[in-house]
Write an enzyme that holds these catalytic residues in place. Structure first.
Site, PDB file in Angstrom:
ATOM      1  N   ASP A 154       0.825  -1.215   0.000  1.00 60.61           N
ATOM      2  CA  ASP A 154       0.000   0.000   0.000  1.00 60.61           C
ATOM      3  C   ASP A 154       0.861   1.268   0.000  1.00 60.61           C
ATOM      4  O   ASP A 154       2.093   1.200   0.015  1.00 60.61           O
ATOM      5  CB  ASP A 154      -0.922  -0.063   1.235  1.00 60.61           C
ATOM      6  CG  ASP A 154      -2.290   0.541   0.975  1.00 60.61           C
ATOM      7  OD1 ASP A 154      -2.422   1.356   0.043  1.00 60.61           O
ATOM      8  OD2 ASP A 154      -3.242   0.215   1.727  1.00 60.61           O
ATOM      9  N   GLU A 187      -1.129   1.750  -5.075  1.00 61.61           N
ATOM     10  CA  GLU A 187      -0.927   3.193  -4.820  1.00 61.61           C
ATOM     11  C   GLU A 187      -2.009   4.021  -5.501  1.00 61.61           C
ATOM     12  O   GLU A 187      -1.847   5.220  -5.696  1.00 61.61           O
ATOM     13  CB  GLU A 187       0.515   3.634  -5.085  1.00 61.61           C
ATOM     14  CG  GLU A 187       1.026   3.579  -6.483  1.00 61.61           C
ATOM     15  CD  GLU A 187       0.503   4.710  -7.339  1.00 61.61           C
ATOM     16  OE1 GLU A 187      -0.311   4.396  -8.239  1.00 61.61           O
ATOM     17  OE2 GLU A 187       0.897   5.869  -7.143  1.00 61.61           O
ATOM     18  N   TRP A 188      -3.135   3.352  -5.820  1.00 62.64           N
ATOM     19  CA  TRP A 188      -4.396   3.999  -6.217  1.00 62.64           C
ATOM     20  C   TRP A 188      -4.305   4.760  -7.545  1.00 62.64           C
ATOM     21  O   TRP A 188      -5.144   5.632  -7.842  1.00 62.64           O
ATOM     22  CB  TRP A 188      -4.895   4.933  -5.098  1.00 62.64           C
ATOM     23  CG  TRP A 188      -4.635   4.411  -3.732  1.00 62.64           C
ATOM     24  CD1 TRP A 188      -4.999   3.180  -3.267  1.00 62.64           C
ATOM     25  CD2 TRP A 188      -3.924   5.043  -2.658  1.00 62.64           C
ATOM     26  NE1 TRP A 188      -4.571   3.021  -1.970  1.00 62.64           N
ATOM     27  CE2 TRP A 188      -3.920   4.152  -1.575  1.00 62.64           C
ATOM     28  CE3 TRP A 188      -3.302   6.296  -2.513  1.00 62.64           C
ATOM     29  CZ2 TRP A 188      -3.304   4.450  -0.352  1.00 62.64           C
ATOM     30  CZ3 TRP A 188      -2.693   6.601  -1.298  1.00 62.64           C
ATOM     31  CH2 TRP A 188      -2.693   5.672  -0.239  1.00 62.64           C
ATOM     32  N   GLY A 189      -3.258   4.490  -8.322  1.00 62.19           N
ATOM     33  CA  GLY A 189      -3.152   5.127  -9.643  1.00 62.19           C
ATOM     34  C   GLY A 189      -2.559   6.514  -9.609  1.00 62.19           C
ATOM     35  O   GLY A 189      -2.433   7.163 -10.648  1.00 62.19           O
ATOM     36  N   ASP A 209     -10.242   3.469  -3.310  1.00 63.94           N
ATOM     37  CA  ASP A 209     -10.921   2.247  -2.858  1.00 63.94           C
ATOM     38  C   ASP A 209     -12.353   2.138  -3.374  1.00 63.94           C
ATOM     39  O   ASP A 209     -13.074   3.124  -3.461  1.00 63.94           O
ATOM     40  CB  ASP A 209     -10.967   2.220  -1.331  1.00 63.94           C
ATOM     41  CG  ASP A 209      -9.593   2.002  -0.731  1.00 63.94           C
ATOM     42  OD1 ASP A 209      -8.611   1.922  -1.492  1.00 63.94           O
ATOM     43  OD2 ASP A 209      -9.513   1.924   0.505  1.00 63.94           O
TER      44      ASP A 209
HETATM   45  C1  GLA Z   1      -6.004   1.335   1.525  1.00 64.97           C
HETATM   46  C2  GLA Z   1      -6.151   0.314   0.399  1.00 64.97           C
HETATM   47  C3  GLA Z   1      -7.270  -0.647   0.743  1.00 64.97           C
HETATM   48  C4  GLA Z   1      -6.973  -1.348   2.058  1.00 64.97           C
HETATM   49  C5  GLA Z   1      -6.759  -0.309   3.162  1.00 64.97           C
HETATM   50  C6  GLA Z   1      -6.237  -0.951   4.433  1.00 64.97           C
HETATM   51  O1  GLA Z   1      -7.110   2.173   1.615  1.00 64.97           O
HETATM   52  O2  GLA Z   1      -6.392   0.948  -0.822  1.00 64.97           O
HETATM   53  O3  GLA Z   1      -7.435  -1.606  -0.295  1.00 64.97           O
HETATM   54  O4  GLA Z   1      -5.848  -2.153   1.908  1.00 64.97           O
HETATM   55  O5  GLA Z   1      -5.803   0.665   2.774  1.00 64.97           O
HETATM   56  O6  GLA Z   1      -5.981  -0.018   5.441  1.00 64.97           O
END
Ligand code: GLA
Length: 395
Positions: A154, A187-189, A209
């Site tokens: 993450d 890392e969400w892009g 998310d």
């Molecule tokens: C981030 C990630 C999620 C999850 C949470 C856990 O938000 O994007 O998929 O793993 O952390 O804290």
């Protein structure tokens, strides 16, 4: 003179080594040649995971048909970590994982499954447990000793850290263990990993998310509905392929916030996008309807098709959309999506799928299981609100 020439030559040869060249791209690790499938604890259990919930999920996967349908990786998400020991080795939270991670991994392996774990490139995870920054090689070694097969990594608490460097460091640390470990970049892009992570990771999240909702962000302003995610993930189709996938996030199928039609659409769209299929519900307590969605073998086969091409949207008219995914042997998956609130009719001509104008084909509806065989110029279907029709075309 000779000495001078030798010195000059030495300097010349040294120049390339001194130059600030970008590091050589890594070789692929050879894993995840089809999108990873499995289960992750986060969407249902959040921080309430424990060895009990993980064992229950393993038991369910091994006995309810999921393992045999391809769900292989069981991944514990955030909040398994306790403290580091005197030598800096990470230990599990003793209250939740009293038997230790090695014993849990052994149990998961004994069920014919693979075992995955979660960490973070910063000093803390998103739930404020210890992260791996500065401990990358030590953590990778610990995971390998425990028998970890998959690492989700993450991006919280990373400050000004460079994503490319951070993920590369962990990718190298994992390789240094000699154990095959699928590397899941989360890392969400933000830093567009699809542009640089082809051999660094096996999959990379492309968005924030997911939450258990059809469309629109939730009140935290961060989590996204299924429709929001597909709009962000779809244009990235050219970057996906065997060993390196766009990850549209873990599934919400069965978590209670959407209708059965919406869950079918969610699952079908993930398969069209060759996204990893990581179930995120309570596997030990699931209805037959939800089980039937997660176990639709024909839809799974579209996701897992060996060609490894991500599907894409080829037409959009108001709330109605047409998606296409090329499959091995000249077959195609076609998906009609209705985002609207009333039933809608939509069609596609064979030419738009890269076929001749008139085609003799077998068309299988992957949800109703109806099979149609004949010659035509295309096909048309009526789709319920917030639903899909998903077809397999075999010329
Ligand atoms: C981030 C990630 C999620 C999850 C949470 C856990 O938000 O994007 O998929 O793993 O952390 O804290």
């Amino acid at each position: 003179m000779r000495v001078l020439v030798a010195i000059l030559l030495g300097l010349l040869l040294a120049v390339p080594a001194l130059a600030d060249d970008p590091p050589k791209p890594l070789d692929a690790n050879g894993l995840a040649l089809t999108p990873p499938m499995g289960w992750n604890s986060w969407n249902k259990f959040g921080c309430d995971n424990s060895e009990k919930t993980v064992r229950a999920a393993a038991d369910a996967m091994a006995s309810n048909g999921m393992r045999d349908a391809g769900y292989k990786y069981l991944v514990i998400d955030d909040c398994w970590q306790g403290k580091r020991d005197a030598n800096g080795f990470i230990q599990p939270d003793p209250a939740k994982f009293p038997s230790g991670i090695k014993a849990l991994a052994d149990y998961v392996h004994s069920k014919g499954l693979k075992f995955g774990i979660y960490s973070d490139a910063g000093f803390q995870t998103c739930a404020h447990r210890p992260g791996s920054q500065g401990h990358e090689y030590q953590d990778a070694l610990q995971y390998a000793r425990w028998g970890v097969d998959y690492l989700k990594y993450d991006w919280c608490s990373t400050g000004t850290r460079d994503a490319r460097e951070a993920y590369r460091t962990m990718a190298e640390a994992l390789r240094a263990t000699g154990r095959p470990i699928v590397f899941s970049i989360c890392e969400w892009g933000t830093a567009k990993p699809w542009l640089w992570a082809t051999n660094t990771g096996n999959l990379w999240r492309t968005t924030g998310d997911i939450w258990d909702h059809w469309a629109g962000p939730n009140s935290n302003g961060y989590s996204l509905g299924v429709m929001d995610i597909i709009d962000l993930n779809e244009p990235l189709w050219p970057f996906a392929g065997p060993g390196h996938w766009n990850d549209a996030d873990m599934l919400e199928v069965g978590n209670g916030g959407m209708s059965e039609n919406e869950y079918r659409a969610h699952f079908s769209l993930w398969a069209m996008m060759a996204s990893p299929l990581m179930a995120g519900n309570d596997l030990a307590n699931m209805t037959p309807e939800i089980r039937a969605i997660l176990l639709n073998k024909e839809v799974i086969a579209v996701d897992q098709d060996a060609l490894g091409e991500q599907g894409r949207r080829i037409d959009r008219q108001g709330d109605m959309e047409v998606w296409m995914k090329p499959l091995t042997g000249g077959a195609r998956a076609v998906l009609f999506l209705n985002r609207g609130e009333t039933p809608g009719t939509v069609g596609v001509k064979w030419g738009a799928l890269g076929y001749p104008k008139r085609l003799k084909a077998t068309v299988t509806d992957l949800w109703s299981k109806q099979v149609w065989h004949g010659q035509s110029a295309g096909l048309e279907r009526t789709v319920a609100p917030h639903a899909v029709v998903m077809l397999r075309i075999e010329p």
